[in-house]
Enzyme design. Structure first.
Site, short mmCIF file in Angstrom:
data_model
loop_
_atom_site.label_atom_id
_atom_site.label_comp_id
_atom_site.label_asym_id
_atom_site.label_seq_id
_atom_site.Cartn_x
_atom_site.Cartn_y
_atom_site.Cartn_z
N SER A 18 0.86 -1.19 0.00
CA SER A 18 0.00 0.00 0.00
C SER A 18 0.90 1.24 0.00
O SER A 18 2.11 1.14 0.26
CB SER A 18 -0.84 -0.03 1.28
OG SER A 18 -1.37 1.24 1.59
N TYR A 73 -2.99 -0.74 10.14
CA TYR A 73 -2.91 -0.85 8.67
C TYR A 73 -1.50 -0.46 8.23
O TYR A 73 -0.85 -1.17 7.46
CB TYR A 73 -3.96 0.04 8.01
CG TYR A 73 -4.09 -0.20 6.52
CD1 TYR A 73 -4.87 -1.25 6.02
CD2 TYR A 73 -3.41 0.60 5.61
CE1 TYR A 73 -4.97 -1.48 4.67
CE2 TYR A 73 -3.50 0.36 4.23
CZ TYR A 73 -4.29 -0.67 3.77
OH TYR A 73 -4.38 -0.91 2.42
P1 NAD Z 1 -12.10 -4.88 -0.35
O1 NAD Z 1 -12.54 -4.51 1.01
O2 NAD Z 1 -12.93 -4.49 -1.53
O3 NAD Z 1 -11.80 -6.44 -0.42
C1 NAD Z 1 -11.15 -7.11 0.64
C2 NAD Z 1 -11.27 -8.61 0.43
O4 NAD Z 1 -10.72 -9.28 1.56
C3 NAD Z 1 -12.71 -9.08 0.30
O5 NAD Z 1 -12.79 -10.06 -0.71
C4 NAD Z 1 -12.99 -9.72 1.66
O6 NAD Z 1 -13.95 -10.75 1.60
C5 NAD Z 1 -11.63 -10.29 2.00
N1 NAD Z 1 -11.51 -10.53 3.43
C6 NAD Z 1 -11.74 -9.64 4.42
N2 NAD Z 1 -11.58 -10.26 5.62
C7 NAD Z 1 -11.27 -11.55 5.37
C8 NAD Z 1 -10.98 -12.68 6.18
N3 NAD Z 1 -10.99 -12.62 7.51
N4 NAD Z 1 -10.72 -13.86 5.57
C9 NAD Z 1 -10.72 -13.95 4.22
N5 NAD Z 1 -10.95 -12.91 3.39
C10 NAD Z 1 -11.22 -11.73 3.97
O7 NAD Z 1 -10.63 -4.28 -0.49
P2 NAD Z 1 -9.75 -3.85 -1.76
O8 NAD Z 1 -9.74 -2.39 -1.85
O9 NAD Z 1 -10.08 -4.68 -2.95
O10 NAD Z 1 -8.31 -4.25 -1.19
C11 NAD Z 1 -7.65 -5.45 -1.49
C12 NAD Z 1 -6.23 -5.35 -0.99
O11 NAD Z 1 -5.59 -4.22 -1.59
C13 NAD Z 1 -6.11 -5.15 0.52
O12 NAD Z 1 -4.98 -5.86 1.00
C14 NAD Z 1 -5.88 -3.65 0.65
O13 NAD Z 1 -5.22 -3.31 1.82
C15 NAD Z 1 -5.05 -3.38 -0.57
N6 NAD Z 1 -5.04 -2.01 -1.04
C16 NAD Z 1 -6.17 -1.39 -1.45
C17 NAD Z 1 -6.10 -0.07 -1.90
C18 NAD Z 1 -7.31 0.67 -2.37
O14 NAD Z 1 -7.18 1.88 -2.63
N7 NAD Z 1 -8.46 0.07 -2.49
C19 NAD Z 1 -4.88 0.60 -1.91
C20 NAD Z 1 -3.74 -0.08 -1.47
C21 NAD Z 1 -3.83 -1.38 -1.05
#
Ligand code: NAD
Length: 259
Positions: free
Chosen positions: A151, A164
């Site tokens: 991230s 985080y």
């Molecule tokens: P999201 O919230 O849309 O999806 C998260 C996923 O994790 C979902 O499929 C959820 O079911 C799963 N999850 C949550 N808790 C769980 C558990 N206990 N066991 C199994 N699965 C679980 O998030 P996103 O934005 O798609 O983010 C995905 C990844 O990318 C994350 O690691 C997030 O930190 C990272 N990220 C996102 C962004 C952004 O801007 N969206 C930026 C940097 C990094």
């Protein structure tokens, strides 16, 4: 010895490969699963609940093997079941994308112990346990790719999200630590650090108009990413084309870190 003439776009193909994608039923994980399947891989998607109908429909026209598996990644006892189920379904594991993650916001002085624990368990501990378990399958295969999801808060501190930030800094460290030990077995571990992406995870920030404007104005590309912006990088890091990359974190951030 490889000759230059052997190089082709087939180096990016994932035909015949098997990929685990955690949290692959929504957001960025869904985009990673789609990209890997489109590049030729069979996909084993680990989800927290059972709301995978949309992803199942999305992937169906690609005609790859697709399996969904429900598990709570923050519970260490679920880890071996994931690995066994993937090997039983597809016979091997070539690619692991540690995508599942969560964020909980609160001021530092009010930050609750259970929120600290929940974020660390999913964002960092599950990455360690699942990668270790999958590496035990990859080492005898003498090949494999592990892609962790970092991230912008792997580089910066942020506010109101201490676990985080700590977990995403930790993900970059684990990426290097695993890469160093597994490179000699033909396994590469790298990470992707997405910038600000339009997903459920960032919906609360985008609802705050002032915050949205502040962030957008700082991004050189002058827009947030959509999940499609990350798809090329995940295919590259999963493919033969990245076989000499080890322990690196690739920022896909519209220039955020360059600024
Ligand atoms: P999201 O919230 O849309 O999806 C998260 C996923 O994790 C979902 O499929 C959820 O079911 C799963 N999850 C949550 N808790 C769980 C558990 N206990 N066991 C199994 N699965 C679980 O998030 P996103 O934005 O798609 O983010 C995905 C990844 O990318 C994350 O690691 C997030 O930190 C990272 N990220 C996102 C962004 C952004 O801007 N969206 C930026 C940097 C990094």
């Amino acid at each position: 010895m490889t000759t230059l003439a052997q190089f082709s776009l087939d180096y990016f193909s994932l035909q015949g490969k098997v990929a685990i994608v955690t949290g692959g039923n929504t957001g960025l994980g869904q985009a990673y699963a789609y990209a890997l399947a489109k590049a030729g891989a069979d996909v084993f998607i680990v989800t927290h609940g059972t709301n995978w109908a949309e992803t199942e429909e999305l992937l169906a026209p690609l005609n790859r093997g697709v399996q969904f598996y429900q598990a709570d990644l923050s519970d260490e006892t679920h880890i071996d079941g994931i690995v066994d189920a993937c090997v039983n379904a597809f016979g091997r594991i070539d690619i692991l994308v540690n995508n599942a993650g969560t964020i909980r916001r609160a001021p530092l002085l009010d930050y609750k112990k259970e929120d600290w624990q929940a974020v660390m368990d999913l964002n960092l501990h599950s990455v360690y346990y699942l990668s270790q378990a999958v590496a035990k399958v990859m080492v005898p295969q003498k090949s494999g790719k592990i892609i962790n999801i970092a991230s912008m808060l792997s580089y910066q501190g942020g506010k109101f999200v201490p676990p985080y930030t700590a977990s995403k800094h930790g993900v970059v460290g684990l990426t290097k630590a695993f890469a160093n030990e597994l490179a000699e077995h033909g396994i590469q571990i790298n990470a992707i650090a997405p910038g600000y992406v339009e997903t459920k995870n960032t919906a609360p920030i985008r609802e705050d108009e002032q915050r949205l404007a502040e962030i957008t104005s700082r991004i050189p590309a002058a827009r947030w990413a959509t999940p499609e912006d990350l798809m090329g990088t995940v295919v590259f890091l999963a493919s033969r084309a990245s076989d000499y990359m080890n322990g690196h974190t690739v920022a896909v951030d519209g220039g955020w870190l360059a600024r």
